[in-house]
Design a protein around this motif. Structure first.
Motif, PDB file in Angstrom:
ATOM      1  N   ARG A 254       0.734  -1.319   0.163  1.00  0.00           N
ATOM      2  CA  ARG A 254      -0.189   0.075  -0.160  1.00  0.00           C
ATOM      3  C   ARG A 254       0.415   1.140  -0.262  1.00  0.00           C
ATOM      4  NH1 ARG A 254      -1.024  -2.801   5.012  1.00  0.00           N
ATOM      5  NH2 ARG A 254      -0.306  -1.856   6.449  1.00  0.00           N
ATOM      6  N   GLN A 255       2.402   0.910   0.639  1.00  0.00           N
ATOM      7  CA  GLN A 255       2.859   2.215   0.897  1.00  0.00           C
ATOM      8  C   GLN A 255       3.651   2.781  -0.975  1.00  0.00           C
ATOM      9  OE1 GLN A 255       5.746   2.070   4.093  1.00  0.00           O
ATOM     10  NE2 GLN A 255       4.391   2.869   5.050  1.00  0.00           N
ATOM     11  N   THR A 256       3.888   1.740  -1.583  1.00  0.00           N
ATOM     12  CA  THR A 256       4.193   1.995  -3.000  1.00  0.00           C
ATOM     13  C   THR A 256       4.160   2.210  -3.870  1.00  0.00           C
ATOM     14  OG1 THR A 256       5.636   0.415  -2.442  1.00  0.00           O
ATOM     15  CG2 THR A 256       6.830   1.835  -1.542  1.00  0.00           C
ATOM     16  N   GLU A 257       2.733   1.317  -3.629  1.00  0.00           N
ATOM     17  CA  GLU A 257       2.210   1.017  -5.376  1.00  0.00           C
ATOM     18  C   GLU A 257       0.010   1.541  -4.877  1.00  0.00           C
ATOM     19  OE1 GLU A 257       2.167  -3.092  -5.710  1.00  0.00           O
ATOM     20  OE2 GLU A 257       4.118  -3.437  -5.155  1.00  0.00           O
ATOM     21  N   GLY A 258      -0.248   1.421  -3.806  1.00  0.00           N
ATOM     22  CA  GLY A 258      -1.416   2.027  -3.598  1.00  0.00           C
ATOM     23  C   GLY A 258      -1.882   3.130  -3.431  1.00  0.00           C
ATOM     24  N   LEU A 259      -0.858   3.870  -3.143  1.00  0.00           N
ATOM     25  CA  LEU A 259      -1.011   5.703  -2.263  1.00  0.00           C
ATOM     26  C   LEU A 259       0.822   6.401  -2.770  1.00  0.00           C
ATOM     27  CD1 LEU A 259      -2.807   4.857   0.914  1.00  0.00           C
ATOM     28  CD2 LEU A 259      -3.683   5.646  -1.085  1.00  0.00           C
ATOM     29  N   VAL A 260       0.069   7.282  -2.898  1.00  0.00           N
ATOM     30  CA  VAL A 260       1.084   8.889  -2.860  1.00  0.00           C
ATOM     31  C   VAL A 260       0.874   9.418  -1.343  1.00  0.00           C
ATOM     32  CG1 VAL A 260       2.172  11.112  -4.301  1.00  0.00           C
ATOM     33  CG2 VAL A 260       0.975   9.206  -5.719  1.00  0.00           C
ATOM     34  N   GLN A 261       2.817   8.802  -0.454  1.00  0.00           N
ATOM     35  CA  GLN A 261       2.599   8.906   1.146  1.00  0.00           C
ATOM     36  C   GLN A 261       2.115  10.664   1.210  1.00  0.00           C
ATOM     37  OE1 GLN A 261       2.694   6.588   3.176  1.00  0.00           O
ATOM     38  NE2 GLN A 261       1.601   5.170   1.491  1.00  0.00           N
ATOM     39  N   GLY A 262       2.581  11.374   0.461  1.00  0.00           N
ATOM     40  CA  GLY A 262       2.626  12.797   0.609  1.00  0.00           C
ATOM     41  C   GLY A 262       1.601  13.697   0.065  1.00  0.00           C
ATOM     42  N   ASP A 263       0.845  12.540  -1.022  1.00  0.00           N
ATOM     43  CA  ASP A 263      -0.266  13.655  -1.154  1.00  0.00           C
ATOM     44  C   ASP A 263      -1.124  13.763   0.087  1.00  0.00           C
ATOM     45  OD1 ASP A 263       0.847  14.765  -3.224  1.00  0.00           O
ATOM     46  OD2 ASP A 263      -0.010  13.052  -4.687  1.00  0.00           O
ATOM     47  N   SER A 264      -2.771  14.399   0.053  1.00  0.00           N
ATOM     48  CA  SER A 264      -3.877  14.246   0.578  1.00  0.00           C
ATOM     49  C   SER A 264      -4.175  13.492   0.123  1.00  0.00           C
ATOM     50  CB  SER A 264      -4.213  15.574   0.801  1.00  0.00           C
ATOM     51  OG  SER A 264      -4.844  15.648  -0.363  1.00  0.00           O
ATOM     52  N   LEU A 265      -5.277  12.700   1.236  1.00  0.00           N
ATOM     53  CA  LEU A 265      -6.516  11.541   0.516  1.00  0.00           C
ATOM     54  C   LEU A 265      -7.282  12.161  -0.407  1.00  0.00           C
ATOM     55  CD1 LEU A 265      -7.882  10.305   4.370  1.00  0.00           C
ATOM     56  CD2 LEU A 265      -6.472   9.687   2.607  1.00  0.00           C
ATOM     57  N   VAL A 266      -7.796  13.727  -0.446  1.00  0.00           N
ATOM     58  CA  VAL A 266      -8.463  13.682  -1.969  1.00  0.00           C
ATOM     59  C   VAL A 266      -7.589  13.309  -3.327  1.00  0.00           C
ATOM     60  CG1 VAL A 266      -9.315  16.047  -2.956  1.00  0.00           C
ATOM     61  CG2 VAL A 266      -9.415  15.544  -0.621  1.00  0.00           C
ATOM     62  N   ARG A 267      -6.448  13.764  -3.396  1.00  0.00           N
ATOM     63  CA  ARG A 267      -5.058  13.648  -4.939  1.00  0.00           C
ATOM     64  C   ARG A 267      -5.539  12.294  -5.105  1.00  0.00           C
ATOM     65  NH1 ARG A 267      -3.710  18.131  -6.605  1.00  0.00           N
ATOM     66  NH2 ARG A 267      -1.687  16.868  -7.804  1.00  0.00           N
ATOM     67  N   ASN A 268      -4.767  11.110  -3.553  1.00  0.00           N
ATOM     68  CA  ASN A 268      -5.454   9.757  -3.390  1.00  0.00           C
ATOM     69  C   ASN A 268      -6.158   9.032  -4.409  1.00  0.00           C
ATOM     70  OD1 ASN A 268      -2.663   8.173  -2.854  1.00  0.00           O
ATOM     71  ND2 ASN A 268      -2.629  10.394  -1.539  1.00  0.00           N
ATOM     72  N   ALA A 269      -7.895   9.709  -3.877  1.00  0.00           N
ATOM     73  CA  ALA A 269      -9.426   9.048  -4.390  1.00  0.00           C
ATOM     74  C   ALA A 269      -9.439   9.230  -5.494  1.00  0.00           C
ATOM     75  CB  ALA A 269      -9.805  10.028  -3.907  1.00  0.00           C
ATOM     76  N   LEU A 270      -7.768  10.000  -6.153  1.00  0.00           N
ATOM     77  CA  LEU A 270      -8.334  10.528  -7.386  1.00  0.00           C
ATOM     78  C   LEU A 270      -7.447   9.303  -8.588  1.00  0.00           C
ATOM     79  CD1 LEU A 270      -9.318  12.514 -10.082  1.00  0.00           C
ATOM     80  CD2 LEU A 270      -7.026  13.485  -9.852  1.00  0.00           C
ATOM     81  N   LEU A 271      -6.647   8.278  -7.747  1.00  0.00           N
ATOM     82  CA  LEU A 271      -5.988   7.866  -8.532  1.00  0.00           C
ATOM     83  C   LEU A 271      -6.684   6.585  -8.761  1.00  0.00           C
ATOM     84  CD1 LEU A 271      -3.223   6.955  -6.277  1.00  0.00           C
ATOM     85  CD2 LEU A 271      -2.952   8.251  -8.071  1.00  0.00           C
ATOM     86  N   GLY A 272      -6.499   6.678 -10.498  1.00  0.00           N
ATOM     87  CA  GLY A 272      -7.508   5.462 -10.953  1.00  0.00           C
ATOM     88  C   GLY A 272      -8.403   5.763 -11.795  1.00  0.00           C
ATOM     89  N   ASN A 273      -8.728   7.030 -11.329  1.00  0.00           N
ATOM     90  CA  ASN A 273     -10.166   7.329 -11.978  1.00  0.00           C
ATOM     91  C   ASN A 273      -9.676   9.411 -12.662  1.00  0.00           C
ATOM     92  OD1 ASN A 273     -12.097   6.027 -10.244  1.00  0.00           O
ATOM     93  ND2 ASN A 273     -11.108   7.707  -8.440  1.00  0.00           N
ATOM     94  N   GLN A 274      -8.424   9.189 -13.134  1.00  0.00           N
ATOM     95  CA  GLN A 274      -8.086  10.888 -13.477  1.00  0.00           C
ATOM     96  C   GLN A 274      -8.996  10.781 -14.924  1.00  0.00           C
ATOM     97  OE1 GLN A 274      -5.818   8.058 -12.207  1.00  0.00           O
ATOM     98  NE2 GLN A 274      -4.538   9.209 -12.338  1.00  0.00           N
TER      99      GLN A 274
END
Length: 541
Positions: free
Chosen positions: A349-369
């Motif tokens: 989850r740390q390296t493949e699932g989330l951008v650790q330094g980004d907010s949850l809002v920006r992480n919610a966008l991953l895959g939805n761009q």
């Protein structure tokens, strides 16, 4: 264990605050000499924070630390190490390009003269003595770079490093989170040996069965407070779970109420190559139907990762076919597979699932761009993305419930719940979940398991890869066991025991109804070939 001597460690009234957040609230904790004391609790309960105070990573706001009966103040990990305290972190503190020897002696090099020259021979002798005493194999690859070792070997390097630096007290933070069942068994033996040789250990874990099997005492934290300390011999998993989450936890497998439907995901004679060009998946066939969970079990390194990457589009297929609802997607990109309906819960989850330094809002966008309503052509609708992030946070009880918080500030369990919620939000036909509860606490495990089962009952096709045999048996409708890149067998969860699954994972076929002895798979040919056909196995692939 010596209870008539001063405790190896005693913490009194430890309080640690981060701003307005109270991570530890007047916690008392006692580690007896020569014992193993388990520290358990949900993600975010304050376990690692408490031990980070003991290890000198954090200064406590209130409370005292006693080592061997003497009050101590630790301003840094160096102070703690000088007092004989070592910590093996969940995420190993190793320099991957450097060799095993360099990592062990780093910062504690022995010098042989006044000019500061390193005495390599003396360091080797000491390391070899440690390895001999505890039956480690670390001394066999002292010149090997850390990045070439598997996770079990890296963990042994961390333990040897602490012992080399004189640790009498060892803190092991979630030490089994990334290990296979065989590696876990080996670690438990190592912990027993350390205890027998007079060391005192603190075992931080989410896994109640492991805590009960290895520890004498168990302390439970919840919301930063110590709920209580119990004798492991006089408690149960259900008792501990209730203390951890404040309610009853369901451990048993849930009976399914629906039958699988039409095929959704089909893989035919798939061949995949690994990072070094070697074939890692050897002609695998599988079918996953609507309303079905296919579990994939196996010892790490037998092709599971490459198989999943071939299905999700993260790695090019060497040969074979991948089809989604009958449509060929073998050469489709990861982006196209997301749009086609394949969601992916990654192993790391740390390296493949989330951008650790980004907010949850920006992480919610991953895959939805590129997906409506989050994107309209080249423009992003951040209001819709924020709404999606809030929906995930609410539905999956992500703590803290702040969409602007960074991913790195969340506990492992809350990070995992956010990823699961985000991927489900893609409205997929197929969910591929790789180790979906690795390093996650029991409350989050129950939540994720229940959600996957609900999705299955709603008609989704789900693939779950896990090294936790109890997880595979609880979730899966069928279990495919991988060995050396192929399926050695596909079995029903109610027809095999954990011991039998372990034998399959080691490459041994189970004894047949005719009483044939189990035989290593490499003596019987390709597990997906004619010698292990569907009719021979009596299972549907």
């Amino acid at each position: 264990m010596t209870r008539d001597a001063p405790p190896a460690v005693r913490l009194e009234g430890i309080t640690k605050r981060f701003g307005d957040v109270v991570a530890n609230d007047t916690v008392d904790f006692t580690l007896e000499k020569g014992s193993i004391h388990a520290l358990i609790g949900e993600n975010g309960s304050g376990k690692t924070t408490l031990m980070s105070v003991l290890y000198g990573l954090y200064d406590q706001n209130e409370g005292e630390i006693y080592v061997d009966g003497q009050e101590r103040e630790f301003d840094s990990p160096r102070d703690a190490m000088d007092a004989g305290i070592g910590m093996i972190h969940q995420h190993f503190q190793l320099v991957k390009p450097m060799t095993v020897l360099q990592n062990i002696v780093l910062g504690h090099e022995l010098t042989e003269n006044r000019f500061g020259q390193i005495d390599g021979a003396a360091a080797r002798d000491e390391i070899e003595a440690i390895c001999s005493q505890y039956d480690f194999d670390v001394d066999q690859y002292l010149e090997t770079p850390i990045e070439e070792l598997d996770l079990g070997a890296q963990q042994r390097v961390e333990i040897v490093k602490s012992l080399y630096r004189g640790a009498e007290v060892l803190i092991l933070d979630e030490p089994t989170a990334v290990l296979t069942p065989q590696e876990v068994e080996s670690l438990m033996d190592v912990m027993d040996d350390l205890r027998a040789n007079g060391h005192s250990l603190i075992f931080i874990s989410h896994k109640l069965d492991e805590a009960l099997s290895i520890a004498e005492d168990i302390t439970v934290l919840r919301d930063g407070e110590a709920i209580g300390t119990v004798d492991a011999a006089e408690t149960t998993e259900q008792d501990l779970a209730r203390m951890m989450v404040g309610r009853e936890i369901l451990f048993d497998r849930l009976e399914r109420e629906t039958e699988p439907g039409e095929p959704v995901l089909e893989v035919e004679r798939l061949r995949m190559r690994g990072d070094r060009g070697r074939e890692q998946v050897d002609g695998v066939d599988l079918t996953v139907r609507e309303g079905e969970i296919l579990g994939i079990a196996g010892v790490q390194g037998n092709g599971q990762r490459e198989l999943i990457e071939g299905i999700t589009g993260l790695r090019s297929v060497a040969d074979g076919a991948v089809r989604l609802r009958g449509r060929e997607i073998t050469d489709a990109s990861r982006r196209r597979r997301i749009e086609a309906g394949i969601a992916y819960i990654p192993e790391n989850r740390q390296t493949e699932g989330l951008v650790q330094g980004d907010s949850l809002v920006r992480n919610a966008l991953l895959g939805n761009q590129t997906i409506e309503p989050y994107a309209n052509g080249s423009l992003l609708d951040w209001g819709a993305v924020r709404e999606h992030a809030n929906d995930v946070i609410t539905e999956f009880d992500v703590q803290p419930p702040d969409p602007e918080t960074t991913a790195s500030s969340l506990s492992g369990g809350n990070q995992q719940k956010f990823i699961v919620g985000r991927e489900i939000g893609h409205d997929p036909d197929v969910i591929v979940a790789s180790h979906p509860t690795r390093g996650v606490d029991i409350g989050s495990i129950e939540f994720i398991h229940n959600r996957l089962i609900e999705l299955r009952d709603e008609g989704l096709a789900i693939v779950v890869v896990s090294s936790k045999l109890e997880e595979i048996q609880k979730l899966a409708d069928r279990i495919a066991v991988m060995y050396e890149g192929a399926f050695i067998d596909i079995v029903g969860p109610d027809t095999v025991s954990e011991e039998e699954l372990g034998l399959l994972m080691a490459g041994h076929r189970l004894e047949s109804a005719a009483g044939e002895a189990e035989t290593p798979i490499d003596e019987q040919g390709d597990a997906n070939g004619a010698e292990s056909s569907e009719s021979d196995r009596g299972v549907q692939t």
